[in-house]
Design a protein around this motif. Structure first.
Motif, PDB file in Angstrom:
ATOM      1  N   ARG A 273     -69.596  69.916  95.770  1.00 47.36           N
ATOM      2  CA  ARG A 273     -70.437  71.509  95.939  1.00 47.36           C
ATOM      3  C   ARG A 273     -69.791  71.531  97.605  1.00 47.36           C
ATOM      4  NH1 ARG A 273     -75.636  72.068  94.757  1.00 47.36           N
ATOM      5  NH2 ARG A 273     -76.337  72.538  96.960  1.00 47.36           N
ATOM      6  N   ARG A 274     -70.328  70.630  98.602  1.00 45.99           N
ATOM      7  CA  ARG A 274     -70.242  71.590  99.748  1.00 45.99           C
ATOM      8  C   ARG A 274     -68.599  70.509  99.740  1.00 45.99           C
ATOM      9  NH1 ARG A 274     -74.465  68.125 102.540  1.00 45.99           N
ATOM     10  NH2 ARG A 274     -73.562  66.579 102.786  1.00 45.99           N
ATOM     11  N   ALA A 276     -65.402  71.560 101.182  1.00 48.35           N
ATOM     12  CA  ALA A 276     -64.558  72.622 101.151  1.00 48.35           C
ATOM     13  C   ALA A 276     -63.253  72.108 100.680  1.00 48.35           C
ATOM     14  CB  ALA A 276     -63.786  73.358 103.037  1.00 48.35           C
ATOM     15  N   ARG A 279     -63.303  73.223  96.520  1.00 46.47           N
ATOM     16  CA  ARG A 279     -63.427  74.512  96.115  1.00 46.47           C
ATOM     17  C   ARG A 279     -62.031  75.406  96.802  1.00 46.47           C
ATOM     18  NH1 ARG A 279     -67.870  74.406 100.085  1.00 46.47           N
ATOM     19  NH2 ARG A 279     -67.450  75.555 101.374  1.00 46.47           N
ATOM     20  N   THR A 280     -60.716  75.060  97.532  1.00 53.72           N
ATOM     21  CA  THR A 280     -60.063  74.949  98.103  1.00 53.72           C
ATOM     22  C   THR A 280     -59.299  75.001  96.270  1.00 53.72           C
ATOM     23  OG1 THR A 280     -60.012  75.220 100.221  1.00 53.72           O
ATOM     24  CG2 THR A 280     -58.405  75.408  99.594  1.00 53.72           C
ATOM     25  N   LEU A 282     -59.979  74.288  93.195  1.00 54.55           N
ATOM     26  CA  LEU A 282     -60.390  74.964  92.430  1.00 54.55           C
ATOM     27  C   LEU A 282     -59.949  75.894  92.629  1.00 54.55           C
ATOM     28  CD1 LEU A 282     -63.779  73.775  91.456  1.00 54.55           C
ATOM     29  CD2 LEU A 282     -61.860  73.233  90.394  1.00 54.55           C
ATOM     30  N   LEU A 283     -59.652  76.821  93.790  1.00 52.22           N
ATOM     31  CA  LEU A 283     -59.517  78.022  93.913  1.00 52.22           C
ATOM     32  C   LEU A 283     -57.688  78.526  93.630  1.00 52.22           C
ATOM     33  CD1 LEU A 283     -60.428  81.591  95.179  1.00 52.22           C
ATOM     34  CD2 LEU A 283     -59.503  80.996  96.975  1.00 52.22           C
TER      35      LEU A 283
END
Lengths: 503, 525
Positions: A273-274, A276, A279-280, A282-283
């Motif tokens: 989850r942490r 970055a 997350r990028t 996935l985005l």
């Protein structure tokens, strides 16, 4: 025989020479093992290539073992020499692969064989082979070379470079708490990487088998999905929606960092989850799929699946071919080319510039913007809570510079050799990012076989340098250049001394 | 009470007002020429009057104040935006871009595009076969050339010459507007520095006009092309640009003037002051000449290898390398598909020219691009990082000329190149999304950011930008031209002051309140 392979009692070799010799031996062993496995498999079918594969691999394997036993490594290697050794190992595999293509008669021209071998080991989805005409052995060798290339990239990115402190932050081996996710040492990290990679490939193979890709098709697809290689066997197995779903899942995992995969296996959800970068990732996938689907006027679930497949194939630099879903928008090739250039996460088998570095560049740009307002500003660059050292930031800038230089150089070279500007640009980006296949502006696929031999040869350096994460290859080139420079300088000094003595 | 104290203190508005007065003067001068030859003199006089009134009003009712760094960016950025918008008035009022099938918005967008392309010295144009340049009156044509001339040295630099009240802030303004890594001070007073720049600029323009006259152009064309050559703008009074004359002497003179325009004006001023040619002492100028020379040879060899005759290849290569290497943007193609039309060359020489689109000229010149000095230091920085791999503990410096480059400058240059690259990539995606193919979109964005002029693909040297790009794409390119002219940062940072003002007015949302509360919490709580 025993004397031949006995360890030599000579004093320790130099750091560079032992690294180069070990690299050559490891490369030879890797390729010969692959050749042996392929030869054995070929015996189960026609066996046309079996004896060539087996004899070539055995000779190369014995030579590699002999070399390996001769090397007396010093206690400590210089970081640059280890990288040179890795490059030599990689080049050794490519050259041995070239020889095996020639020995089996699969390709008769050495230039074609070199291109095919380089595309295989660099996991670039470009081929000049007619897959329908290949025997089982050669099919496995082609897909297996991608698997070995993927493993090289993983070991380099997750174990070797971080252990040499050259890309520590990039491989996400240090967290905010200083804990190293994969292992405390480079050696154990390499072991964990190997276990994960093999396990992931096996799972993929089972998935493809269940989806109906057939035994050989499953092995080939699993090898090329896990390595983001993009080689597809005969019979268009990817046309089946179930196989496509397995490929989508496989490409997604292959494009994610090994560290993420390790955390999933060890149930460390907080770290995921942490991240970055994750997350990028996935985005990027979500936004890219939505954009591509919107431009292609995707309607039903099948079209959205194919859109996601197309985008994942580009982002992860796998290069599985998928025909255009709907009308081909003018911006679609730009998006896909950009996705391939950026690539997936660091510490994955994917190529390209990679997301962590891209994030670093974005943060750097933001800091420079703030420095325009406050010239004395001292600000650290943080990604996901981890502070990047200035040396790492410098290396990211260097990598951007090198990546652009390689793309431009390759584009120029293939342009001079006959490709039009759009194709040359696409070929340059795909080669440096180890992606593929190259599309024309209207979305149709361009066959590498239709390009001239010089064009294909011009793509080889970019593929190899791109697969080696730019650095090691350039360090190796730098080492060679320094060696030549020193030798010339020595010779010049010697001549000058000799002249002085004569006088 | 002193009337000056009743004025609103706003340096931004004051600088804008003064800039508009200069623009109005250019319009008025062009209107006078239009009276002699053309039909649109009344429209141009109206445009001049409106612009002048706005400028005088802004100057009259405002005064300069103290400038901090964010205000400097706001002043420079706002001036360029306002000048570009108001600069489109003559085209709008004269109906220059009215054509069949084009709505009012398209006409307005085209006028804005041409204005931005002029002031930013880009040289891209929406004139073309559908709306030939030759069909315009002399006044409009002269105005187009003057927009480039004003934009070349910098409209804010011009304003500083008449605003002694700016004092030290003036250098900040020049610094923010000047291309490259900061402006040199030629004299103790900022006003004198600005005036020296303009004097040298004017003198070179006159010399260029005389030489072009001698080379065979008529007086109007000679003046017009001198204005756009020294400013490395690239606007021409002919559809075929320099190709119209098909003359080696004309091309040689234009090349020489462009090279002078793309060299540092500090060097020109020093040469003038010391009466010695000091250019070759400057490492950037030497690199620049070497780059142009080397590129010319390579492109000529590639063209010759592609079947062009050697002398012709050398001529076409030299002109196009210089025109793109200086960000001039003229063309010497006599028609679509002719030897000078680089949009139809093989990919090899095209890629070589594409690289030049990024490089540009020297610091402190009128050219665009990332500049030779940045490229040189960027390469040295990359080489250092590579050497550091072999010697991890060595303290390595980036050397340039006889000295060492400060780390802060190296970081700034690296940051600029990263930002430039990001704008190029994002711009390409956006322009392509607006209906443009890969090559035309990519080269269009690069040429807009580098203020070069023609692109490749469908917007080559013989084509109009109307053919290559949709109206929204042209507006986006115009924005990128402004961003590129001010070297990116000022155009982004000009929004800081308005943003801060809005933040003060707008009530705090729950998220902002939460963040502020978190920031105020003591460490460890």
């Amino acid at each position: 025989m025993r004397t031949l392979f006995r360890r030599t009692s000579n004093p320790d070799w130099g750091s560079l020479s032992s690294a180069v010799a070990t690299g050559a031996a490891v490369g030879g062993l890797g390729a010969s093992t692959l050749g042996l496995a392929s030869g054995l498999l070929d015996l189960t079918s026609s066996g046309a290539d079996a004896w060539s594969l087996l004899s070539g691999s055995v000779v190369a394997g014995l030579a590699s073992v002999w070399l390996f036993r001769r090397v007396r490594s010093p206690r400590r290697h210089e970081a640059a020499d280890i990288l040179t050794g890795v490059t030599v190992a990689f080049l050794g595999m490519v050259l041995l692969g070239t020889l095996l293509y020639l020995l089996t008669g699969t390709l008769t021209d050495p230039r074609d064989a070199l291109f095919e071998s380089a595309a295989g080991f660099s996991t670039t989805a470009l081929t000049s082979l007619d897959v329908d005409a290949l025997g089982r052995g050669m099919l496995l060798f082609r897909a297996g070379s991608q698997w070995v290339g993927g493993l090289t990239a993983l070991l380099l990115g997750v174990a070797i470079l971080p252990a040499l402190s050259t890309d520590r932050e990039l491989a996400d081996r240090h967290t905010g708490t200083g804990r190293k996710p994969l292992a405390p040492s480079g050696g154990r990290a390499a072991g964990n990487v190997l276990r994960l990679y093999v396990g992931f490939t096996l799972l993929l193979g089972i998935g493809y088998l269940v989806a109906g890709a057939g035994p050989l098709g499953s092995v080939l697809l699993a090898a090329s999905t896990a390595s983001t290689g993009g080689f597809v066997g005969p019979g268009q197995p990817l046309a089946d929606p179930a196989v496509q779903w397995v490929a989508i899942l496989g490409m997604f995992v292959a494009g994610a960092s090994m560290v993420i995969l390790w955390r999933i296996v060890t149930l460390q959800w907080q770290g995921i989850r942490r991240s970055a970068e994750f997350r990028t990732y996935l985005l990027l996938l979500s936004a890219g799929t939505l954009l591509l689907g919107w431009w292609s006027e995707a309607g039903g679930p099948d079209e959205w699946r194919e859109t996601l497949f197309t985008l994942l194939s580009a982002v992860t630099t796998t290069g599985f071919p998928m025909e255009a879903v709907g009308p081909w928008a003018t911006a679609a090739p730009v998006l896909l080319l950009l996705a391939a250039a950026v690539g997936p996460m660091t510490g994955s088998t994917g190529g390209g510039f990679q997301l962590f570095r891209m994030l670093g560049l974005v943060k750097l740009a933001r800091r420079e913007l703030m420095r325009q307002l406050h010239p004395s500003l001292i600000a650290r660059i943080r990604i996901g809570g981890v502070v990047l050292s200035e040396a790492s930031v410098g290396r990211i800038v260097l990598q951007q510079f090198l990546f652009v230089a390689i793309v431009v150089g390759t584009t120029g070279a293939v342009g001079i050799l006959g490709l039009d500007l759009a194709t040359a640009l696409a070929a340059g980006v795909h080669a440096a990012a180890t992606a593929g296949p190259v599309r024309a502006l209207d979305g149709t696929f361009l066959e590498a076989a239709s390009w001239s031999r010089p064009v294909r040869l011009a793509l080889v350096p970019a593929m190899l340098i791109g697969r080696l994460a730019l650095y090691p290859a350039l360090v190796a080139i730098g080492t060679a250049a320094t060696g030549i420079q020193n030798r010339l300088r020595l010779r010049w000094r010697w001549n000058a001394l000799a002249k002085g003595r004569d006088r | 009470m002193n009337p000056a104290n009743r004025r609103w203190t706003s340096t931004t508005a004051h600088v804008c007002g003064n800039a508009l007065i200069f623009v109005a003067l250019a319009m008025a001068l062009s209107a006078l020429v239009e009276v002699i030859e053309g039909d649109e003199a009344p429209a141009m006089f109206v445009a001049a009057a409106m612009t002048g009134a706005l400028g005088v009003g802004m100057r009259r009712w405002t005064r300069t104040g103290v400038l901090d760094r964010s205000m400097v960016f706001t002043a420079v950025g706002a001036t360029w935006v306002l000048v570009s918008v108001v600069g489109a008035l003559p085209y709008v009022l004269a109906g220059t871009f009215v054509r069949d099938g084009a709505g009012a918005l398209v006409v307005l967008a085209d006028a804005f595009f041409e204005s931005v392309s002029g002031y930013s010295c880009t040289g891209s144009t929406v004139f073309g076969v559908h709306n030939p340049i030759e069909a315009q009156g002399s006044g409009i044509l002269l105005y187009r050339q003057l927009t480039q001339w004003l934009g070349g040295m910098g409209i804010v630099v011009l304003v500083v010459t008449v605003l002694p009240s700016l004092r030290a802030s003036g250098l900040g303004l020049i610094d923010a507007e000047a291309p490259g890594e900061g402006a040199d001070r030629l004299a103790p007073k900022v006003v004198d520095t600005a005036r020296q720049f303009w004097k040298v600029y004017g003198a070179l323009t006159v010399i260029g006009a005389v030489l072009l006259l001698a080379a065979g152009m008529n007086p109007f064309d000679a003046v017009a092309h001198a204005l756009s050559a020294i400013s490395t703008g690239g606007f021409s009074t002919r559809n075929a640009s320099i190709g119209y004359w098909n003359s080696v002497p004309v091309e040689l003179v234009v090349m020489a003037v462009m090279i002078l325009g793309a060299a540092s004006f500090t060097l020109h001023a020093r040469s003038y002051r010391t009466r010695r040619f000091v250019h070759l002492v400057d490492p950037e100028f030497r690199w620049y000449l070497g780059l142009i020379g080397g590129w010319t040879l390579v492109v000529a060899v590639l063209l010759a290898a592609d079947g062009m005759a050697w002398t012709r290849a050398l001529r076409m290569s030299a002109f196009n390398v210089v025109t793109l290497g200086t960000s001039g943007g003229f063309g010497n193609a006599t028609g679509a598909g002719s030897d000078g039309d680089f949009a139809v060359w093989a990919a090899g020489p095209q890629v070589m020219l594409l690289l030049l689109l990024v490089v540009g000229g020297c610091t402190g010149s009128t050219s665009g691009g990332i500049k030779v000095i940045r490229l040189r230091i960027g390469v040295a920085h990359a080489y250092r990082a590579l050497r550091a791999m072999r010697r991890p503990r060595a303290v390595l410096h980036v050397r340039y000329g006889d000295g060492t480059v400060p780390e802060s400058l190296v970081e700034r240059i690296a940051g600029f190149m990263v930002v430039f690259g990001m704008f190029a990539v994002i711009g390409t995606v956006l322009v392509a999304a607006l209906g443009t193919d890969l090559v035309t979109a990519f080269t269009g964005v690069i040429e807009a950011l580098g203020n070069m002029g023609p692109a490749f693909g469908e917007a080559g040297p013989t084509a109009s930008f109307v053919d290559g790009y949709s109206t929204p794409a042209r507006l986006l390119l115009a924005t990128l031209m402004l961003v590129g002219r001010l070297e990116i940062f000022p155009m982004i940072l000009m929004l800081i002051v308005p943003y801060r003002s809005i933040r003060q007015v707008v009530p705090k949302g729950p998220l902002r309140q939460l963040r502020e509360r978190r920031d105020q919490r003591p460490m460890g709580a």
